[in-house]
Design a protein around this motif. Structure first.
Motif, PDB file in Angstrom:
ATOM      1  N   ILE A  51       3.400   4.416 -12.672  1.00  0.00           N
ATOM      2  CA  ILE A  51       3.475   3.406 -11.609  1.00  0.00           C
ATOM      3  C   ILE A  51       2.562   3.774 -10.441  1.00  0.00           C
ATOM      4  CG2 ILE A  51       5.034   2.474  -9.846  1.00  0.00           C
ATOM      5  CD1 ILE A  51       7.207   2.645 -12.161  1.00  0.00           C
ATOM      6  N   ASP A  52       2.541   5.045 -10.068  1.00  0.00           N
ATOM      7  CA  ASP A  52       1.610   5.480  -9.019  1.00  0.00           C
ATOM      8  C   ASP A  52       0.161   5.277  -9.455  1.00  0.00           C
ATOM      9  OD1 ASP A  52       3.278   6.185  -6.940  1.00  0.00           O
ATOM     10  OD2 ASP A  52       3.465   8.286  -7.538  1.00  0.00           O
ATOM     11  N   LEU A  53      -0.137   5.607 -10.703  1.00  0.00           N
ATOM     12  CA  LEU A  53      -1.500   5.449 -11.210  1.00  0.00           C
ATOM     13  C   LEU A  53      -1.900   3.977 -11.295  1.00  0.00           C
ATOM     14  CD1 LEU A  53      -1.371   8.148 -14.015  1.00  0.00           C
ATOM     15  CD2 LEU A  53      -2.841   8.216 -11.994  1.00  0.00           C
ATOM     16  N   ALA A  54      -0.950   3.121 -11.677  1.00  0.00           N
ATOM     17  CA  ALA A  54      -1.239   1.682 -11.726  1.00  0.00           C
ATOM     18  C   ALA A  54      -1.584   1.180 -10.329  1.00  0.00           C
ATOM     19  CB  ALA A  54      -0.048   0.921 -12.296  1.00  0.00           C
ATOM     20  N   GLY A  55      -0.834   1.648  -9.316  1.00  0.00           N
ATOM     21  CA  GLY A  55      -1.135   1.266  -7.939  1.00  0.00           C
ATOM     22  C   GLY A  55      -2.510   1.731  -7.514  1.00  0.00           C
ATOM     23  N   ARG A 108       0.809  -1.209   0.000  1.00  0.00           N
ATOM     24  CA  ARG A 108       0.000   0.000   0.000  1.00  0.00           C
ATOM     25  C   ARG A 108       0.845   1.264   0.000  1.00  0.00           C
ATOM     26  NH1 ARG A 108      -4.699  -2.314   4.059  1.00  0.00           N
ATOM     27  NH2 ARG A 108      -5.891  -3.351   2.427  1.00  0.00           N
ATOM     28  N   GLU A 109       2.114   1.118  -0.318  1.00  0.00           N
ATOM     29  CA  GLU A 109       2.971   2.287  -0.436  1.00  0.00           C
ATOM     30  C   GLU A 109       2.854   2.862  -1.853  1.00  0.00           C
ATOM     31  OE1 GLU A 109       4.591   3.425   2.208  1.00  0.00           O
ATOM     32  OE2 GLU A 109       3.896   1.743   3.413  1.00  0.00           O
ATOM     33  N   MET A 110       3.111   4.171  -1.986  1.00  0.00           N
ATOM     34  CA  MET A 110       3.160   4.797  -3.300  1.00  0.00           C
ATOM     35  C   MET A 110       4.534   4.501  -3.914  1.00  0.00           C
ATOM     36  SD  MET A 110       0.203   6.207  -3.637  1.00  0.00           S
ATOM     37  CE  MET A 110       0.387   7.398  -4.962  1.00  0.00           C
ATOM     38  N   HIS A 111       4.554   3.723  -4.992  1.00  0.00           N
ATOM     39  CA  HIS A 111       5.815   3.197  -5.502  1.00  0.00           C
ATOM     40  C   HIS A 111       6.411   4.003  -6.651  1.00  0.00           C
ATOM     41  CE1 HIS A 111       5.847  -1.110  -3.639  1.00  0.00           C
ATOM     42  NE2 HIS A 111       6.019  -0.144  -2.766  1.00  0.00           N
ATOM     43  N   GLY A 112       5.760   5.099  -7.058  1.00  0.00           N
ATOM     44  CA  GLY A 112       6.370   5.937  -8.080  1.00  0.00           C
ATOM     45  C   GLY A 112       7.676   6.528  -7.596  1.00  0.00           C
ATOM     46  N   ALA A 119      -7.906   7.980   2.784  1.00  0.00           N
ATOM     47  CA  ALA A 119      -7.999   7.157   3.982  1.00  0.00           C
ATOM     48  C   ALA A 119      -6.606   6.724   4.439  1.00  0.00           C
ATOM     49  CB  ALA A 119      -8.861   5.930   3.706  1.00  0.00           C
ATOM     50  N   VAL A 120      -6.376   6.759   5.747  1.00  0.00           N
ATOM     51  CA  VAL A 120      -5.093   6.354   6.317  1.00  0.00           C
ATOM     52  C   VAL A 120      -4.819   4.891   5.984  1.00  0.00           C
ATOM     53  CG1 VAL A 120      -3.799   6.047   8.463  1.00  0.00           C
ATOM     54  CG2 VAL A 120      -5.309   8.028   8.187  1.00  0.00           C
ATOM     55  N   GLY A 121      -3.598   4.614   5.523  1.00  0.00           N
ATOM     56  CA  GLY A 121      -3.207   3.245   5.221  1.00  0.00           C
ATOM     57  C   GLY A 121      -3.694   2.721   3.894  1.00  0.00           C
ATOM     58  N   LYS A 122      -4.323   3.554   3.086  1.00  0.00           N
ATOM     59  CA  LYS A 122      -4.850   3.110   1.797  1.00  0.00           C
ATOM     60  C   LYS A 122      -3.996   3.670   0.656  1.00  0.00           C
ATOM     61  CE  LYS A 122      -8.542   1.029   3.476  1.00  0.00           C
ATOM     62  NZ  LYS A 122      -8.771  -0.423   3.340  1.00  0.00           N
ATOM     63  N   ALA A 123      -4.097   3.011  -0.497  1.00  0.00           N
ATOM     64  CA  ALA A 123      -3.312   3.441  -1.658  1.00  0.00           C
ATOM     65  C   ALA A 123      -4.124   4.298  -2.609  1.00  0.00           C
ATOM     66  CB  ALA A 123      -2.780   2.210  -2.401  1.00  0.00           C
ATOM     67  N   THR A 124      -5.406   4.530  -2.298  1.00  0.00           N
ATOM     68  CA  THR A 124      -6.270   5.318  -3.176  1.00  0.00           C
ATOM     69  C   THR A 124      -7.129   6.261  -2.339  1.00  0.00           C
ATOM     70  OG1 THR A 124      -7.935   3.561  -3.098  1.00  0.00           O
ATOM     71  CG2 THR A 124      -6.444   3.560  -4.980  1.00  0.00           C
ATOM     72  N   ILE A 180     -16.657   4.370  -0.950  1.00  0.00           N
ATOM     73  CA  ILE A 180     -16.175   3.610  -2.101  1.00  0.00           C
ATOM     74  C   ILE A 180     -14.799   4.145  -2.479  1.00  0.00           C
ATOM     75  CG2 ILE A 180     -17.373   5.167  -3.702  1.00  0.00           C
ATOM     76  CD1 ILE A 180     -17.714   2.836  -5.623  1.00  0.00           C
ATOM     77  N   PRO A 181     -13.825   3.257  -2.736  1.00  0.00           N
ATOM     78  CA  PRO A 181     -12.515   3.744  -3.204  1.00  0.00           C
ATOM     79  C   PRO A 181     -12.660   4.435  -4.552  1.00  0.00           C
ATOM     80  CG  PRO A 181     -12.511   1.339  -2.965  1.00  0.00           C
ATOM     81  CD  PRO A 181     -13.884   1.799  -2.667  1.00  0.00           C
ATOM     82  N   LEU A 182     -11.986   5.554  -4.716  1.00  0.00           N
ATOM     83  CA  LEU A 182     -12.056   6.275  -5.989  1.00  0.00           C
ATOM     84  C   LEU A 182     -10.773   5.994  -6.758  1.00  0.00           C
ATOM     85  CD1 LEU A 182     -14.213   8.091  -7.267  1.00  0.00           C
ATOM     86  CD2 LEU A 182     -12.869  10.062  -6.561  1.00  0.00           C
ATOM     87  N   ARG A 183     -10.762   4.853  -7.430  1.00  0.00           N
ATOM     88  CA  ARG A 183      -9.596   4.451  -8.210  1.00  0.00           C
ATOM     89  C   ARG A 183      -9.530   5.268  -9.494  1.00  0.00           C
ATOM     90  NH1 ARG A 183     -11.855  -0.510  -6.361  1.00  0.00           N
ATOM     91  NH2 ARG A 183     -10.560  -1.418  -4.706  1.00  0.00           N
TER      92      ARG A 183
END
Length: 598
Positions: free
Chosen positions: A247-251, A192-196, A494-499, A519-522
């Motif tokens: 990469i961030d967007l893919a996550g 759940r880290e931002m990998h960009g 949200a804390v701890g979330k990737a989106t 709802i997650p906003l991917r």
């Protein structure tokens, strides 16, 4: 033949049949054999892990995430930072302990999947005791999500008293919580880290590696395709920045890329070569025999086009990037520039195409000239060249070419705005720039009508059929402005979330009470709402998004119905919504008396 051992070592990370690139231990051994300096990014959560282990008293720290996220690497570095002996670690023991200097020890289990059922029966009670505050030792446990849940579920099934700890671990994993309020337990999900930013760091470590100095004496260094690609991936390059964004967007679209796949991507960009039926990666011998050209293009390599299609999408990085459709999408403005720009827009063409002597004008000139001369026999080559130029432009278009948006060369035309939207939420700034369009897209989805309503969310139903495409009966209205007493719709991170997420907030809810709906906003959800807001039909871009938002709407309606029950006065009241020519919503109320038996 001149040879740089760094190139041979990097091949271990690339898309090759051998699986040595899958394990931290194997890479460590290969590096030592090659005699090259290590490539190690600072572990993202090492500071948190060490802080928890040193905090005093018994404690359990869990590292989870998908394979290749660096769990073993975190464990090894924690062991070293705590004073552990590298020789001891190299033995490959399933469980190692290192004194913490205060009478306690840190016990590290670097991979729960290595433990047999009998060994787990001995380990898990020790973890449970420490999490409950008993004993003195601190534990660091690494496990992927499935293994973690399955192991604790099986252990807890034997004794009802074990269930609370299992449920807490499961809840922390689902909710993204890093600390337990009840137990002495921490959990860090590396997926759940931002990998960009991590990709940028890894690319920097590789392109600036000290062992590139061994290329200085090579007679082919001025035309070496590996070094050309290394220059394209240099610090501060737009190519590298855009890859990090992808990469961030893919996550954010549930295509998380573990560290090992980020390393594979960097190496493939540098060493990739297509079309000769041999290995998809260059070595020093092959690189001295070929010129930098389309077959070694770093932009094609970033998409994995040097890897045979039958195996390309076995690699997560290529599958995630392919989902963007880079170069398969376009706009009339961009294609016009590529086909006629050398005649009609010479200044822009010079910046966008001619400025790249290797992969721009030289790669495109001949097939375009034949096409414009009316030679249709070369049309397939021209279309292939045109797509390659679009791919290159996606990675290189900068702000100096006004009006050309690189994201229009992808499926996600609003991805640039999504990046800004996410940055705004992470920094705690209100997303006012995008809220009106998102809400308009929601209202058109929720009602099936081309409404131009962006200040309130209209939660409409269709009577008995909750999934009808057109819903005219207004159940509830939610403001998108903060309210003191009434529920309202908000966007946050949200804390701890990737989106980010879209959430209904009830200001009158008791502490700990769940939200009426979220709802997650991917990225796909954001793109869907922006397209619908601009005039697309609600189900045309993504049927799945359409269903996701309808499920969200129905859940919220049910929760709000329970919170705000109408008084039973013998009447049923319905409020119908109609769209005016201007796009405004007009409502009309109907009342029906409920017949009684009297």
């Amino acid at each position: 033949m001149h040879k740089n051992p760094l190139v041979d070592f990097l091949r271990h990370y690339g898309p090759i049949p051998a699986q040595d690139n899958m394990y931290d231990e194997r890479i460590h051994e290969a590096r030592e054999r090659a005699g090259v300096a290590p490539i190690e990014a600072p572990p993202m959560r090492l500071g948190d892990v060490l802080g928890d282990l040193r905090a005093g008293g018994p404690r359990v720290v869990i590292l989870t995430g998908t394979a290749g996220d660096g769990k073993t690497f975190h464990c090894r570095r924690a062991f070293e930072e705590l004073g552990g002996d590298a020789v001891e670690w190299a033995k490959g023991l399933k469980l190692v302990a290192v004194p913490l200097g205060d009478g306690r020890s840190a016990v590290i289990a670097k991979d729960l999947s290595e433990f047999t059922a009998t060994e787990k029966e001995a380990l898990l009670p020790r973890l449970a005791a420490a999490a409950n505050g008993h004993g003195t030792d601190a534990f660091l446990l690494a496990a992927n999500d499935g293994q973690l849940v399955a192991s604790f579920r099986g252990w807890a099934a034997a004794d009802q008293a074990r269930q609370p700890l299992f449920r807490e671990i499961e809840a922390m994993l689902v909710e993204g919580r890093q600390k337990s309020d009840r137990w002495r337990l921490s959990m860090y999900n590396l997926s759940r880290e931002m990998h960009g930013a991590l990709f940028d760091t890894l690319a920097g470590l590789i392109v600036n590696h000290p062992d590139w100095k061994h290329c200085c004496g090579c007679p082919a260094k001025d035309r070496c395709p590996i070094l050309v690609n290394r220059d394209r991936l240099a610090d501060g390059s737009l190519f590298r920045e855009r890859l990090a964004q992808v990469i961030d967007l893919a996550g954010a679209n549930d295509h998380h890329l573990p560290i090992r796949h980020l390393l594979m991507l960097v190496v493939n960009i540098l060493l990739g070569v297509a079309g000769d039926g041999k290995s998809p990666l260059l070595n020093c011998k092959r690189s001295q025999r070929i010129e930098p050209k389309e077959a070694t293009s770093p932009y094609s390599n970033a998409l994995g086009l040097n890897v045979p299609e039958r195996v390309r999408f076995q690699y997560q990085a290529f599958a995630a990037i392919d989902a963007f459709g880079i170069g398969k999408e376009t706009s009339n403005v961009i294609d016009d520039l590529l086909v006629y720009g050398h005649i009609e827009r010479k200044e822009d063409y010079a910046k966008a195409v001619s400025a790249d002597p290797l992969f721009g004008e030289a790669a495109h000139r001949h097939s375009r000239a034949a096409y414009l001369a009316g030679d249709r026999s070369g049309t397939p080559d021209f279309l292939k060249s045109l797509e390659a130029q679009r791919q290159r432009l996606f990675f290189t278009l900068g702000a100096d070419l006004g009006g050309l948006d690189p994201w229009h060369l992808t499926v996600f035309r609003h991805a640039g705005e999504y990046l800004e939207f996410c940055a705004s939420l992470r920094e705690g700034r209100p997303p006012d720039k995008w809220t009106p369009r998102l809400v308009r897209g929601l209202n058109r989805t929720f009602t099936g009508m081309m409404l131009d309503v962006h200040a309130d969310v209209l939660l409409c139903s269709a009577g008995g059929d909750g999934r009808s495409r057109v819903a005219r009966f207004l159940s509830h209205t939610l403001s998108v402005s903060r309210q003191r007493r009434a529920p309202y719709l908000s966007f946050d991170w949200a804390v701890g979330k990737a989106t980010p997420r879209m959430v209904v907030i009830d200001p009158m809810a008791r502490p700990g009470e769940p939200s009426p709906g979220e709802i997650p906003l991917r990225l796909t959800h954001f793109e869907y709402l922006m397209r619908v807001s601009s005039g697309s039909l609600p189900a045309s871009f993504s049927r799945q998004c359409f269903e996701d938002f309808h499920d969200f709407k129905l859940k919220v309606i049910d929760r709000l119905d329970a919170l705000f029950k109408d008084a039973d006065d013998g009447f049923i009241r319905l409020e119908a919504v109609e769209a005016e020519a201007s796009g405004a919503a007009r409502t009309k109320e109907f009342s029906f008396r409920v017949p009684t038996d009297d």
